[in-house]
Design an enzyme around this catalytic site. Sequence first.
Site: not given
Ligand code: SAM
Length: 297
Positions: A53, A55, A164
């Site tokens: 969370g 972002w 990303k």
């Molecule tokens: N932006 C977030 C933050 O600032 O805290 C960090 C994001 S983290 C690098 C990547 C996230 O992508 C993970 O929480 C993962 O659960 C989510 N994710 C990956 N594939 C997904 C999907 N198909 N649908 C929803 N979320 C997904």
Amino acid sequence: MGKASRDKRDIYYRKAKEEGWRARSAFKLLQLDEAFDIFRGVQHVVDLCAAPGSWSQVLSRRLYLPAMQSGRQDAAPKIVAVDLQPMAPIEGVTQLQGDITSDRTAQEVIAHFDGHHADLVVSDGAPDVTGLHDMDEFVQAQLILAAMTIVTHVLRPGGTFIAKVFRGKEISLLYAQLKVFFPEVTVAKPKSSRNSSIEAFVVCQRYTPPPDFQPSHLQRLLQGAAAAQEACMFASPSTRLLVPFVACGDLSGWDADRSYDLPAEGYVTLNPVQPPTAPAYKEALERAKFANSGAKT
Ligand code: SAM
């Protein structure tokens, strides 16, 4: 790696805890904003792949809280965050737990905006990386294309999409696909993203769907754009589609690849701001606890 040692080796991890961010990724979004002014005039925003969370925290602190603090409750921006994982609450952020590759999730996001379109969609999504760059790049690109389903449903013409990417051999195919919808695509590398990582962010501006576009055309258009780019590159590798590159964040500021000494005196190692709500290791810990309790009885 212990917390103190990580504090030393990862300055943005340390700074994130000091400033109350749930993850160091917060700095990436802040530095993208410094370069592209992405929050200007934003009233509706979607944060895809949002957990834990940080972002969403940036969106809340930069968009929602200032409106609330100045007594403009009615005009407070709407923020919707989506992730597969549950996330601890954030003020002003509506959370949806779901898969961004499913149509149902796109419909749920739309329902939350009461007919309004989003000005900005951000996606920091990443699959579990394997370390095999080609494979990771492919899966990451698929996640962005899934995000495009949501983007084409919710983004207003002229709006911005940030995602990303992993810059690998096939990245031009993804650029070609994004260019179908966005006349301006820039690849940006925030200072807080390690140089040693192939991670970067596409900043796609001025959303302009093709004339008579229907969301049902999306897959055909994306496949066509990738195939056309692939054919060009096959004929002549020099036709690889390039987009402008921007390095952002204070370039003389903290370097994500460097270790910084901790203050010699009085340094306190802070705990992470928000422990994971449903970590993957939780089940394993519970099983081990159960097995140990069985062994004792
Ligand atoms: N932006 C977030 C933050 O600032 O805290 C960090 C994001 S983290 C690098 C990547 C996230 O992508 C993970 O929480 C993962 O659960 C989510 N994710 C990956 N594939 C997904 C999907 N198909 N649908 C929803 N979320 C997904």
